[in-house]
Design a protein around this motif. Structure first.
Motif, short mmCIF file in Angstrom:
data_model
loop_
_atom_site.label_atom_id
_atom_site.label_comp_id
_atom_site.label_asym_id
_atom_site.label_seq_id
_atom_site.Cartn_x
_atom_site.Cartn_y
_atom_site.Cartn_z
N ALA A 40 70.34 48.30 49.55
CA ALA A 40 69.60 48.74 50.74
C ALA A 40 68.97 47.56 51.46
N MET A 41 68.44 46.60 50.69
CA MET A 41 67.86 45.41 51.30
C MET A 41 68.92 44.60 52.04
N GLY A 42 70.10 44.47 51.42
CA GLY A 42 71.19 43.75 52.07
C GLY A 42 71.65 44.45 53.33
N GLU A 43 71.77 45.78 53.28
CA GLU A 43 72.20 46.56 54.45
C GLU A 43 71.18 46.44 55.58
N ALA A 44 69.89 46.53 55.24
CA ALA A 44 68.85 46.45 56.26
C ALA A 44 68.86 45.09 56.94
N SER A 45 69.05 44.03 56.16
CA SER A 45 69.10 42.68 56.72
C SER A 45 70.32 42.51 57.62
N ALA A 46 71.45 43.06 57.16
CA ALA A 46 72.68 42.96 57.95
C ALA A 46 72.56 43.73 59.26
N LEU A 47 71.82 44.83 59.25
CA LEU A 47 71.61 45.58 60.49
C LEU A 47 70.84 44.76 61.51
N GLY A 90 73.25 41.42 61.95
CA GLY A 90 74.58 41.77 62.46
C GLY A 90 75.70 41.56 61.48
N ARG A 91 75.43 40.91 60.34
CA ARG A 91 76.47 40.66 59.34
C ARG A 91 75.82 40.18 58.03
N GLY A 92 76.69 40.03 56.99
CA GLY A 92 76.23 39.40 55.76
C GLY A 92 75.58 40.32 54.74
N HIS A 93 75.99 41.59 54.70
CA HIS A 93 75.40 42.55 53.77
C HIS A 93 75.38 42.01 52.35
N HIS A 94 76.56 41.66 51.80
CA HIS A 94 76.64 41.22 50.40
C HIS A 94 75.95 39.87 50.19
N VAL A 95 76.00 39.01 51.17
CA VAL A 95 75.34 37.70 51.06
C VAL A 95 73.84 37.89 50.93
N PHE A 96 73.27 38.76 51.76
CA PHE A 96 71.84 39.04 51.67
C PHE A 96 71.48 39.68 50.33
N THR A 97 72.32 40.60 49.86
CA THR A 97 72.06 41.26 48.58
C THR A 97 71.97 40.24 47.45
N ILE A 98 72.93 39.35 47.39
CA ILE A 98 72.94 38.31 46.36
C ILE A 98 71.72 37.39 46.53
N GLY A 99 71.42 37.04 47.76
CA GLY A 99 70.28 36.17 48.03
C GLY A 99 68.97 36.77 47.55
N ALA A 114 68.56 39.07 45.28
CA ALA A 114 68.59 39.15 43.82
C ALA A 114 68.20 37.81 43.19
N LEU A 115 68.76 36.73 43.70
CA LEU A 115 68.48 35.42 43.15
C LEU A 115 67.03 34.99 43.41
N VAL A 116 66.51 35.35 44.57
CA VAL A 116 65.11 35.02 44.88
C VAL A 116 64.16 35.72 43.92
N THR A 117 64.34 37.04 43.73
CA THR A 117 63.44 37.78 42.85
C THR A 117 63.57 37.29 41.41
N LEU A 118 64.79 37.01 40.97
CA LEU A 118 64.99 36.50 39.61
C LEU A 118 64.34 35.12 39.46
N GLY A 119 64.53 34.25 40.44
CA GLY A 119 63.95 32.91 40.38
C GLY A 119 62.44 32.93 40.31
N LEU A 120 61.81 33.83 41.09
CA LEU A 120 60.36 33.93 41.08
C LEU A 120 59.85 34.36 39.71
N GLN A 121 60.52 35.34 39.09
CA GLN A 121 60.07 35.81 37.79
C GLN A 121 60.27 34.76 36.70
N GLY A 181 72.65 44.56 38.68
CA GLY A 181 72.35 45.26 39.92
C GLY A 181 73.21 44.77 41.07
N ILE A 182 73.50 43.45 41.09
CA ILE A 182 74.40 42.90 42.12
C ILE A 182 75.77 43.53 42.00
N VAL A 183 76.25 43.68 40.76
CA VAL A 183 77.58 44.27 40.52
C VAL A 183 77.62 45.70 41.04
N VAL A 184 76.52 46.46 40.84
CA VAL A 184 76.45 47.85 41.30
C VAL A 184 76.70 47.92 42.80
#
Length: 416
Positions: free
Chosen positions: A103-110, A113-122, A124-131, A342-345
């Motif tokens: 949903a976060m990736g889709e909202a960013s892409a909206l 204008g593009r990059g749904h999966h790229v945003f999703t991965i990004g 995910a990596l940001v939240t994991l890195g912070l933790q 979650g990225i795989v999902v």
């Protein structure tokens, strides 16, 4: 003590309440508003005292004993059942993480204008890195600041034309007239009273103990009880109020726009944002999209963290966001597992709503025995000492258990 000082005392309850309004919850509330207008606003008033009771019981266990919820469940339930419940929690949370990241990736892409999966991965990596890199005392502050993004949904209500008479009717007069409304009510209850929130809030109270040297579990520091219990009540009542006010704002905003325009087919939070653009304008669309991204950044670490606390708690392994990864290897491994899977999902050929349905089923199955175990723990003098739950807390806690039992049965009787 002034009101600013009181606001500073908000912590685990506020973050827990805000995480309850994750992108999956936004999708559920958006569906309710788009399909039924203001007709189901009453569910949030109904759910509020039940949410407060179970979250206050969870917080009480952590603050009084200094231990997590999962470890105590083994004292009142068969071990095999606790292990099974933790496995269900891990499954449901991982699916939920995937749906939230998508949903976060889709909202960013909206917006871009593009990059749904790229945003999703990004994300995910940001939240994991912070933790992985930021200690709890700093990370908790980040999460508290992220709760401010929820104000976006309250602001949305003031951008659209609301029928306040219909809103008051829907808020104070319960009504269910068709099967689909029953299904939606069950979904709302499932997203507001969810097992991951119980484990998270109990664990956060334990984490807070480690931040102040003089602060001890209440069983060992009776003199700290009055202030601690008052702070937990303020924190939990306030946190759940924020959660429900935001949920009401989402339902009311989508009722005033999407339902009024006949746009009732909402399959995700991103769908709701997209549908809002032609109906309510670019500003409403932008606010709704910002909310999805912000709440996702808050909720994903809470979902992953609650899984890790539960798995480590039931196995007796170190579990703390204050620890470095090499000091709590299993804890951080579970967090990484939840986020990376979650990225795989997000890439699987399954609709987000179908994924959320199975997540809700898993949560519904797990919620009933976890709630029962929670209430047994908080009522047992051997565990809680003189700080067992009050009669009022027990009453509302067991009502919540009964309500979620009915909801779980309804999930089976009305599967879609």
């Amino acid at each position: 003590m002034g009101w600013l000082d009181e606001l500073k005392r908000l912590g685990p309850g506020l973050v827990t309440g805000a995480a309850d309004d994750d992108p999956s919850g936004i999708a559920t509330y958006s569906q309710a508003g788009a399909q039924f207008g203001t007709g189901l606003l009453w569910t949030m008033l109904f759910a509020y005292p039940l949410m407060v009771a179970v979250q206050l019981a969870s917080a009480r266990i952590g603050r009084v004993t200094g231990n997590d919820l999962a470890g105590h469940l083994k004292e009142v339930m068969p071990r095999w059942l606790v292990y099974g419940l933790v496995l269900l929690l891990l499954l449901a949370n991982t699916i939920n993480i995937g749906a939230d990241l998508a949903a976060m990736g889709e909202a960013s892409a909206l917006v871009v204008g593009r990059g749904h999966h790229v945003f999703t991965i990004g994300f995910a990596l940001v939240t994991l890195g912070l933790q992985l890199t930021i200690p709890y005392r700093r990370y908790a502050n980040i999460l508290k600041w992220l709760t401010l993004v929820l104000l976006a949904y309250v602001a949305l209500v003031f951008l659209v034309k609301v029928d306040w008479t219909a809103a008051a009717t829907g808020l104070f007069i319960p009504r269910i007239t068709r099967q689909q409304e029953i299904i939606t009510v069950v979904a709302i209850l499932g997203t507001t009273i969810s097992p991951f929130l119980f484990f998270w809030q109990a664990a956060q109270e334990v984490e807070e103990l480690d931040q102040v040297v003089a602060r001890k579990p209440l069983r060992k520091a009776r003199d700290q009880a009055e202030d601690a219990l008052q702070r937990m009540r303020w924190d939990t009542f306030g946190g759940m109020a924020v959660s429900n006010i935001v949920a009401l704002a989402i339902m009311l905003g989508t009722a005033a726009t999407l339902h009024a325009a006949g746009k009732q087919d909402i399959q995700s939070a991103a769908d709701a944002a997209k549908a809002l653009q032609p109906v309510a304008g670019n500003l409403a669309f932008g606010i709704f999209s910002l909310g999805i991204i912000g709440t996702g950044l808050l909720a994903v670490p809470v979902l992953a963290g609650s899984s890790a606390y539960a798995v480590c708690g039931v196995g007796g392994y170190p579990a703390s966001l204050e620890c470095k990864p090499h000091q709590a290897k299993l804890f951080y491994a579970v967090i990484a597992f939840g986020i990376l899977v979650g990225i795989v999902v997000d890439w699987l050929p399954i609709s987000p709503m179908k994924a959320l349905f199975w997540s809700a089923v898993a949560n519904g199955v797990a919620a009933v025995p976890v709630l029962a175990g929670l209430m047994l723990v908080v009522s047992r003098r051997k565990i809680m000492g003189e700080f067992v739950a009050s009669p009022m807390l027990k009453i509302f806690g067991w009502i919540a258990t009964a309500v979620m039992t009915v909801a779980a049965i309804a999930t089976i009787v009305f599967p879609d």
